[in-house]
Design a protein around this motif. Structure first.
Motif, PDB file in Angstrom:
ATOM      1  N   ASP A  68       4.854  15.107   2.126  1.00 46.41           N
ATOM      2  CA  ASP A  68       4.726  14.796   0.712  1.00 46.41           C
ATOM      3  C   ASP A  68       5.611  13.612   0.356  1.00 46.41           C
ATOM      4  O   ASP A  68       6.776  13.564   0.727  1.00 46.41           O
ATOM      5  CB  ASP A  68       5.110  16.006  -0.146  1.00 46.41           C
ATOM      6  N   LEU A  69       5.025  12.664  -0.376  1.00 43.91           N
ATOM      7  CA  LEU A  69       5.758  11.449  -0.701  1.00 43.91           C
ATOM      8  C   LEU A  69       6.468  11.545  -2.050  1.00 43.91           C
ATOM      9  O   LEU A  69       7.142  10.607  -2.462  1.00 43.91           O
ATOM     10  CB  LEU A  69       4.787  10.262  -0.719  1.00 43.91           C
ATOM     11  N   VAL A 126      -1.040  -3.815  -6.111  1.00 44.05           N
ATOM     12  CA  VAL A 126      -1.721  -2.636  -5.587  1.00 44.05           C
ATOM     13  C   VAL A 126      -1.458  -1.524  -6.607  1.00 44.05           C
ATOM     14  O   VAL A 126      -0.336  -1.039  -6.700  1.00 44.05           O
ATOM     15  CB  VAL A 126      -1.173  -2.243  -4.196  1.00 44.05           C
ATOM     16  N   TRP A 127      -2.482  -1.206  -7.401  1.00 42.72           N
ATOM     17  CA  TRP A 127      -2.278  -0.226  -8.464  1.00 42.72           C
ATOM     18  C   TRP A 127      -1.690   1.048  -7.897  1.00 42.72           C
ATOM     19  O   TRP A 127      -2.179   1.524  -6.903  1.00 42.72           O
ATOM     20  CB  TRP A 127      -3.600   0.081  -9.189  1.00 42.72           C
ATOM     21  N   VAL A 139       4.628  11.339 -14.582  1.00 37.42           N
ATOM     22  CA  VAL A 139       5.389  10.199 -15.097  1.00 37.42           C
ATOM     23  C   VAL A 139       4.424   9.083 -15.476  1.00 37.42           C
ATOM     24  O   VAL A 139       3.487   8.789 -14.736  1.00 37.42           O
ATOM     25  CB  VAL A 139       6.369   9.652 -14.028  1.00 37.42           C
ATOM     26  N   HIS A 172       2.369   6.471  -6.790  1.00 36.75           N
ATOM     27  CA  HIS A 172       1.302   7.191  -7.477  1.00 36.75           C
ATOM     28  C   HIS A 172       1.436   8.700  -7.265  1.00 36.75           C
ATOM     29  O   HIS A 172       1.191   9.493  -8.159  1.00 36.75           O
ATOM     30  CB  HIS A 172      -0.068   6.688  -6.995  1.00 36.75           C
ATOM     31  N   ARG A 173       1.828   9.088  -6.062  1.00 33.86           N
ATOM     32  CA  ARG A 173       2.040  10.501  -5.760  1.00 33.86           C
ATOM     33  C   ARG A 173       3.164  11.066  -6.645  1.00 33.86           C
ATOM     34  O   ARG A 173       3.064  12.158  -7.181  1.00 33.86           O
ATOM     35  CB  ARG A 173       2.384  10.667  -4.267  1.00 33.86           C
ATOM     36  N   MET A 179       4.179   9.826  -9.524  1.00 34.62           N
ATOM     37  CA  MET A 179       3.697   9.859 -10.906  1.00 34.62           C
ATOM     38  C   MET A 179       2.833  11.091 -11.150  1.00 34.62           C
ATOM     39  O   MET A 179       2.904  11.732 -12.192  1.00 34.62           O
ATOM     40  CB  MET A 179       2.873   8.595 -11.215  1.00 34.62           C
ATOM     41  N   HIS A 180       1.992  11.409 -10.150  1.00 32.64           N
ATOM     42  CA  HIS A 180       1.088  12.546 -10.274  1.00 32.64           C
ATOM     43  C   HIS A 180       1.856  13.862 -10.299  1.00 32.64           C
ATOM     44  O   HIS A 180       1.656  14.708 -11.158  1.00 32.64           O
ATOM     45  CB  HIS A 180       0.106  12.516  -9.099  1.00 32.64           C
ATOM     46  N   LYS A 181       2.765  13.994  -9.326  1.00 29.85           N
ATOM     47  CA  LYS A 181       3.485  15.256  -9.182  1.00 29.85           C
ATOM     48  C   LYS A 181       4.433  15.504 -10.364  1.00 29.85           C
ATOM     49  O   LYS A 181       4.594  16.628 -10.802  1.00 29.85           O
ATOM     50  CB  LYS A 181       4.279  15.238  -7.871  1.00 29.85           C
ATOM     51  N   TRP A 185       0.823  -1.221   0.000  1.00 32.54           N
ATOM     52  CA  TRP A 185       0.000   0.000   0.000  1.00 32.54           C
ATOM     53  C   TRP A 185       0.850   1.261   0.000  1.00 32.54           C
ATOM     54  O   TRP A 185       0.666   2.147  -0.818  1.00 32.54           O
ATOM     55  CB  TRP A 185      -0.901   0.057   1.239  1.00 32.54           C
ATOM     56  N   ALA A 232       2.846   1.866  -3.144  1.00 31.09           N
ATOM     57  CA  ALA A 232       1.954   2.227  -4.245  1.00 31.09           C
ATOM     58  C   ALA A 232       1.511   3.685  -4.082  1.00 31.09           C
ATOM     59  O   ALA A 232       1.438   4.443  -5.054  1.00 31.09           O
ATOM     60  CB  ALA A 232       0.749   1.298  -4.268  1.00 31.09           C
ATOM     61  N   MET A 233       1.235   4.091  -2.830  1.00 32.94           N
ATOM     62  CA  MET A 233       0.812   5.478  -2.591  1.00 32.94           C
ATOM     63  C   MET A 233       1.928   6.446  -2.922  1.00 32.94           C
ATOM     64  O   MET A 233       1.705   7.523  -3.477  1.00 32.94           O
ATOM     65  CB  MET A 233       0.391   5.653  -1.133  1.00 32.94           C
TER      66      MET A 233
END
Lengths: 179, 395
Positions: free
Chosen positions: B260-261, B208-209, B167, B159-160, B162-164, B152, B155-156
């Motif tokens: 922030d991750l 876990v996507w 990517v 994803h963070r 990738m978002h920021k 988890w 993955a979090m």
């Protein structure tokens, strides 16, 4: 290939399926833990029972701590008091789990994420904020995979008061607020 | 950060290294694995256990080996009997913390020759799955009741990031492809996949996507070891000592839901400490080869940025352009890393330090990078995106 290829002698014996001797020992009974909630989290859990998300704050650096602690770990001094966060916030990250805690496949994936909570009268940047990990409900798989869920507003979906036990699970999930 | 003094008595060098095969479910016990690696490191240095003053042992959670106080348990196999022996433990960051602890034993003047051994056997805790052991790293009050799986948090974080940084998964999968292909040059590697493609990674089982099976390193058994010595001793032992130029380590808070991750602050601070000691002010130019910690493919990118080897959000671009390939301008994980060689947690970190030792000596065989290596770096990371350890080595 050129030159020597270290490690020169990577000894160790590969697993061979046919003759892999194992020794399994029985575990007698089940080890269970009784964790103390501590001072800060004790009050936080009592707050959840009343439908409130409580935090603490440090007046020196301005940080707000949710989950709360009794001390500011940055200024290394006692916090200055308690503060109530709203049970609403925005999603800063979210994922879809297709496996259980034991890595068994789940029939349906569950969405989980980190929620940055609102605190009236205060602003937070991305670097330090009151935040909780929880389930996210009301979002489709595509909302998570497409990252549309990032920045979405969510609101705590509370269990009915009589079913609350003073646990993080008194909140069933954070539900996406549809405008 | 300036103005902090760096005080030590002796320069420290690595003079020998060893490692076992990295495999799942090896036949050897943890003690036997530790012995195999330690013996090879001693042999390579041309020393025997009699020559060793102190022993440092590294191993991650006790729960994996199923033995309480694993340091004491491993001491026999690691050569620690009747010697000052200590175990250090910072989760996944342990492997690089072992040579750091060995460094301060020598740099302080306390010991002249130190054996540093790291071991992990993940495969016995396979019921119902190795993952189950990771339940105990979560906060018992606010996290465990949600019944989390270790993946988890990663993955979090992925994803963070990738978002920021905007990517795509395709770009992250390139890391897995590179490292699993690089592993084919490694005699100890668990996952050599010469023909793996981005498509294979994207089609692998979704856990876990956005994390899929080939985004993650395998569970592995193995051990690695180093011999470190003071300058005077090192010059006596070998003509080609590899100097420890800088070390750094830091912890961040376990309250990971408050920060922030997208950027690994714990690595940045550890790297700053190591660079200051090593006199490095432009890591992108001054580091010739790096082995950042890559238990997940996105972590290599994340850590390159934390280490200052890439600007924020720049690591995926460098990877796509081939800069991080073994023959590129900045080779990253030419060994195959954890994604390819395997991930016996503490041993994987020490393997990275051993790889830099072999790279600097020009002894990495098929894994040797094309450009000359004067300075290399290894880094590891552990716990709840929390512990960072960095070592800079060179001639």
């Amino acid at each position: 290939m050129s030159g020597a290829t270290k490690p020169l002698n990577p000894r160790g014996t590969k697993y061979e399926k046919v003759d892999f001797p194992v020794f399994e020992f029985p575990v007698v009974g089940k080890a269970r833990y009784n964790y103390t909630t501590g001072q800060a989290l004790g009050r936080f859990l009592a707050g959840l029972k009343e439908g409130k998300i409580l935090g603490t704050y440090c007046a020196k650096c301005g940080r707000v701590f949710v989950p709360p602690r009794m001390y500011c770990s940055y200024c290394f001094r006692e916090v200055d008091g308690w503060i109530e966060a709203r049970d609403e916030g925005v999603v800063v990250t979210a994922v879809l789990s297709y496996i259980s805690a034991t890595r068994a496949r789940l029939e349906k994936p569950v969405a989980v994420g980190v929620i940055k909570l609102d605190v009236p009268g205060r602003q937070f940047d991305d670097h330090f904020f009151p935040g909780l990990m929880h389930y996210i409900c009301g979002a489709s798989e595509d909302d998570v995979k497409s990252m549309r869920i990032f920045g979405a507003r969510v609101k705590a979906k509370w269990k009915p008061p009589e079913q609350r036990t003073g646990s993080i699970t008194d909140i069933e999930c954070f539900e996406v607020v549809r405008p | 950060m300036t103005g902090r003094n760096i005080n030590f008595k002796h320069r420290v060098a690595v003079v020998g290294a060893g490692m076992t095969l990295f495999r799942s479910r090896m036949l050897e016990t943890p003690q036997e694995l530790a012995w195999l690696a330690a013996k090879q490191a001693l042999d390579e240095a041309g020393l025997t256990l009699k020559d060793i003053d102190c022993v440092v042992i590294g191993s991650a959670p006790d729960a994996f080996d199923g033995v309480h106080m694993k340091g004491e348990y491993l001491a026999e196999g690691a050569g620690g009997i009747h010697k000052p022996t200590v175990r250090v433990f910072v989760g996944g960051a342990t492997g690089v913390f072992v040579p750091i602890a060995a460094w301060w034993h020598v740099a302080s003047g306390l010991c002249k020759r130190v054996l540093a051994v790291a071991e992990e056997k993940m495969s016995h805790a396979a019921k119902p799955h190795t993952q189950y052991v990771f339940r105990y790293i979560w906060d018992p009050i606010v996290e465990k009741p949600l019944n989390p799986n270790l993946i988890w948090i990663f993955a979090m974080e992925m994803h963070r990031y990738m978002h920021k940084c905007n990517v795509k998964k395709e770009d992250i999968a390139l890391v897995s492809v590179k490292n699993k292909r690089n592993a084919c040059g490694h005699p100890s590697a668990q996952l050599c996949m010469p023909n793996i493609t981005v498509d294979d990674v994207l089609k692998s089982e979704v856990l876990v996507w956005p994390v899929q099976l080939y985004d993650i390193s395998p569970t592995t058994d193995g051990a690695a070891a180093l011999v470190l010595a003071s300058e005077e001793e090192a010059r006596r032992i070998t003509d080609t000592p590899v100097w420890v130029k800088g070390i750094g380590w830091t912890l961040d808070t376990t309250h990971w839901t408050n920060r922030d991750l997208a950027y690994p602050e714990y690595v940045r601070r550890a790297a700053e400490m190591a660079y200051r000691m090593a006199g490095i002010d432009n890591p992108r130019k001054q580091i010739d080869v790096a082995e950042p910690y890559d238990p997940f493919d996105y972590k290599e990118l994340h850590h390159m940025e934390g280490l200052g080897l890439a600007k924020k959000c720049e690591a995926p671009i460098l990877t796509r352009e081939g800069v991080t390939q073994r023959d590129g301008d900045l080779p990253i994980n030419p060994s195959g890393g954890l994604l390819g060689v395997g991930n016996p947690i503490a041993a994987a970190g020490l393997m990275k330090v051993a790889e830099i030792f072999w790279q600097v000596r020009g002894e990495a065989g098929a894994r040797q990078v094309k450009k000359p290596v004067y300075t290399g770096l290894a880094q590891a990371w552990g716990d709840l995106m929390q512990a960072g350890t960095v070592i800079v080595m060179g001639i």
